[in-house]
Design a protein around this motif. Structure first.
Motif, PDB file in Angstrom:
ATOM      1  N   LYS A 146      10.462  27.156   7.201  1.00  0.00           N
ATOM      2  CA  LYS A 146      11.177  27.965   6.089  1.00  0.00           C
ATOM      3  C   LYS A 146      12.610  26.900   5.760  1.00  0.00           C
ATOM      4  CE  LYS A 146      12.086  31.181   3.075  1.00  0.00           C
ATOM      5  NZ  LYS A 146      11.167  31.135   2.041  1.00  0.00           N
ATOM      6  N   LEU A 147      13.184  26.691   6.733  1.00  0.00           N
ATOM      7  CA  LEU A 147      14.197  25.844   6.623  1.00  0.00           C
ATOM      8  C   LEU A 147      13.969  24.689   5.948  1.00  0.00           C
ATOM      9  CD1 LEU A 147      17.537  25.253   6.631  1.00  0.00           C
ATOM     10  CD2 LEU A 147      17.121  24.660   8.937  1.00  0.00           C
ATOM     11  N   GLY A 148      12.991  23.893   6.387  1.00  0.00           N
ATOM     12  CA  GLY A 148      12.296  22.675   5.566  1.00  0.00           C
ATOM     13  C   GLY A 148      12.028  22.810   4.115  1.00  0.00           C
ATOM     14  N   GLN A 149      11.418  24.159   3.756  1.00  0.00           N
ATOM     15  CA  GLN A 149      11.271  24.381   2.507  1.00  0.00           C
ATOM     16  C   GLN A 149      12.429  24.523   1.503  1.00  0.00           C
ATOM     17  OE1 GLN A 149       8.604  27.982   2.786  1.00  0.00           O
ATOM     18  NE2 GLN A 149       6.971  26.721   3.658  1.00  0.00           N
ATOM     19  N   ILE A 150      13.624  25.300   2.129  1.00  0.00           N
ATOM     20  CA  ILE A 150      14.776  25.586   1.420  1.00  0.00           C
ATOM     21  C   ILE A 150      15.616  24.401   1.142  1.00  0.00           C
ATOM     22  CG2 ILE A 150      17.210  26.433   2.023  1.00  0.00           C
ATOM     23  CD1 ILE A 150      15.785  28.898   3.441  1.00  0.00           C
ATOM     24  N   ILE A 151      15.450  23.384   2.036  1.00  0.00           N
ATOM     25  CA  ILE A 151      16.275  22.091   1.978  1.00  0.00           C
ATOM     26  C   ILE A 151      15.557  21.204   0.722  1.00  0.00           C
ATOM     27  CG2 ILE A 151      16.620  19.665   2.968  1.00  0.00           C
ATOM     28  CD1 ILE A 151      17.156  21.292   5.546  1.00  0.00           C
ATOM     29  N   ARG A 152      14.025  21.212   0.993  1.00  0.00           N
ATOM     30  CA  ARG A 152      13.353  20.434   0.127  1.00  0.00           C
ATOM     31  C   ARG A 152      13.367  21.030  -1.463  1.00  0.00           C
ATOM     32  NH1 ARG A 152       9.580  16.743  -0.563  1.00  0.00           N
ATOM     33  NH2 ARG A 152       7.977  16.849  -2.088  1.00  0.00           N
ATOM     34  N   GLN A 153      13.170  22.418  -1.538  1.00  0.00           N
ATOM     35  CA  GLN A 153      13.346  22.905  -2.898  1.00  0.00           C
ATOM     36  C   GLN A 153      14.713  23.005  -3.502  1.00  0.00           C
ATOM     37  OE1 GLN A 153      11.729  26.819  -2.420  1.00  0.00           O
ATOM     38  NE2 GLN A 153       9.803  26.075  -1.719  1.00  0.00           N
ATOM     39  N   ALA A 154      15.779  22.846  -2.717  1.00  0.00           N
ATOM     40  CA  ALA A 154      17.177  22.732  -3.315  1.00  0.00           C
ATOM     41  C   ALA A 154      17.345  21.462  -3.945  1.00  0.00           C
ATOM     42  CB  ALA A 154      18.205  22.790  -2.005  1.00  0.00           C
ATOM     43  N   TRP A 155      16.778  20.298  -3.208  1.00  0.00           N
ATOM     44  CA  TRP A 155      16.934  18.980  -3.821  1.00  0.00           C
ATOM     45  C   TRP A 155      16.217  18.895  -5.034  1.00  0.00           C
ATOM     46  CZ3 TRP A 155      20.512  15.776  -4.133  1.00  0.00           C
ATOM     47  CH2 TRP A 155      20.466  14.354  -4.176  1.00  0.00           C
ATOM     48  N   LEU A 156      14.666  19.226  -5.029  1.00  0.00           N
ATOM     49  CA  LEU A 156      14.073  19.182  -6.123  1.00  0.00           C
ATOM     50  C   LEU A 156      14.421  20.093  -7.261  1.00  0.00           C
ATOM     51  CD1 LEU A 156      10.282  19.358  -4.596  1.00  0.00           C
ATOM     52  CD2 LEU A 156      11.850  17.472  -5.098  1.00  0.00           C
ATOM     53  N   LYS A 157      14.956  21.061  -7.084  1.00  0.00           N
ATOM     54  CA  LYS A 157      15.432  21.943  -8.101  1.00  0.00           C
ATOM     55  C   LYS A 157      16.608  21.321  -8.616  1.00  0.00           C
ATOM     56  CE  LYS A 157      13.435  26.425  -6.751  1.00  0.00           C
ATOM     57  NZ  LYS A 157      13.699  27.749  -6.042  1.00  0.00           N
ATOM     58  N   THR A 158      17.568  20.824  -7.918  1.00  0.00           N
ATOM     59  CA  THR A 158      18.668  20.065  -8.491  1.00  0.00           C
ATOM     60  C   THR A 158      18.427  19.100  -9.546  1.00  0.00           C
ATOM     61  OG1 THR A 158      20.024  20.282  -6.410  1.00  0.00           O
ATOM     62  CG2 THR A 158      20.728  18.586  -7.610  1.00  0.00           C
ATOM     63  N   HIS A 159      17.177  18.523  -9.517  1.00  0.00           N
ATOM     64  CA  HIS A 159      16.912  17.718 -10.556  1.00  0.00           C
ATOM     65  C   HIS A 159      15.739  17.958 -11.363  1.00  0.00           C
ATOM     66  CE1 HIS A 159      19.378  14.492  -8.220  1.00  0.00           C
ATOM     67  NE2 HIS A 159      18.768  14.963  -7.152  1.00  0.00           N
ATOM     68  N   GLY A 160      15.593  19.308 -11.507  1.00  0.00           N
ATOM     69  CA  GLY A 160      14.774  19.736 -12.389  1.00  0.00           C
ATOM     70  C   GLY A 160      13.365  19.640 -12.131  1.00  0.00           C
ATOM     71  N   LEU A 161      13.003  19.522 -10.853  1.00  0.00           N
ATOM     72  CA  LEU A 161      11.753  19.292 -10.339  1.00  0.00           C
ATOM     73  C   LEU A 161      10.811  20.441  -9.882  1.00  0.00           C
ATOM     74  CD1 LEU A 161      12.004  15.651  -8.693  1.00  0.00           C
ATOM     75  CD2 LEU A 161      11.265  16.115 -10.983  1.00  0.00           C
ATOM     76  N   SER A 162       9.830  20.652 -10.030  1.00  0.00           N
ATOM     77  CA  SER A 162       9.052  21.603  -9.359  1.00  0.00           C
ATOM     78  C   SER A 162       9.118  21.939  -8.073  1.00  0.00           C
ATOM     79  CB  SER A 162       7.512  21.852  -9.766  1.00  0.00           C
ATOM     80  OG  SER A 162       6.765  22.636  -9.013  1.00  0.00           O
TER      81      SER A 162
END
Length: 227
Positions: A146-162
């Motif tokens: 869960k934490l890995g997903q939160i970190i990853r999604q936070a960075w991808l969303k920062t750049h408008g990525l899925s």
């Protein structure tokens, strides 16, 4: 030995093999003394606030399409998204009447750029309550934690990525994470190893000096994201 940093006269460079009783890699010297001070402050504070701390070290890279002359600081949005992701997870536990462990979100972030690279990159250490989210994986799109997903999604969303994008913009270190128990002490071999590992963020080499924008960010007592 200490000298004034010719790239930033507000900084003192630290050449010694230790800092405040903690070992340093001499191969990475000189270090920027104020950065070492902030590393020590954050580790000390988070280990006072939580009995068990999860510390995760990783690198963040920018997408190839990024404008090299960024007008905003992506670390700001990233940290806020991580906090929001953890808060959302805690709310979901609460709705299911599961026990919720509160956590501070403490961090250190260093901006670096080598001569070969058009874009900067970021070295990050993230500290949370180990009882809140544990463990964390390799931050790839296949990381099931869960934490890995939160970190990853936070960075991808920062750049408008899925959030489902397989793009490799996050890279973990070895080890991926450490579990620390306080208080911070030079007598604790786990603390000594962690400080040595995290001190990489404090080295002067490859630091990107950004004028009015900082090169190094850390959480503060009020736990706000950088401006």
């Amino acid at each position: 030995m200490r000298k004034r940093n010719t790239n930033n006269h507000n900084h003192t460079l630290h050449y010694d093999a230790e800092y405040a009783g903690f070992d340093l890699h001499t191969a990475n010297a000189p270090y920027i003394l104020p950065f070492l001070d902030r590393l020590h402050t954050v580790m000390d504070r988070v280990l006072q606030n939580h009995k068990r701390v999860l510390a995760v070290k990783f690198d963040l890279h920018l997408p190839a399409h990024t404008n090299p002359y960024l007008q905003r600081n992506p670390i700001t949005e990233f940290i806020e998204r991580v906090k929001a992701g953890i808060a959302s997870y805690q709310k979901s536990l609460n709705r299911r009447s599961k026990r919720v462990y509160l956590t501070d979100v403490e961090y250190l972030a260093k901006v670096e750029q080598t001569e070969e690279c058009e874009l900067e990159h970021y070295h990050v250490v993230l500290f949370t309550n180990k009882d809140t989210l544990y463990p964390v994986g390799n931050l790839s799109h296949e990381d099931p934690t869960k934490l890995g997903q939160i970190i990853r999604q936070a960075w991808l969303k920062t750049h408008g990525l899925s959030a489902d994008s397989p793009v490799a913009l996050l890279h973990t270190s070895t080890p991926v994470f450490r579990v620390l128990q306080g208080p911070l002490s030079t007598d604790d071999p786990v603390h000594r190893d962690a400080f040595l590992h995290f001190s990489y963020l404090c080295k002067e080499g490859t630091t990107k000096y950004q004028g009015k924008r900082q090169s190094f960010y850390s959480s503060n007592a009020k736990n706000k994201a950088p401006a």
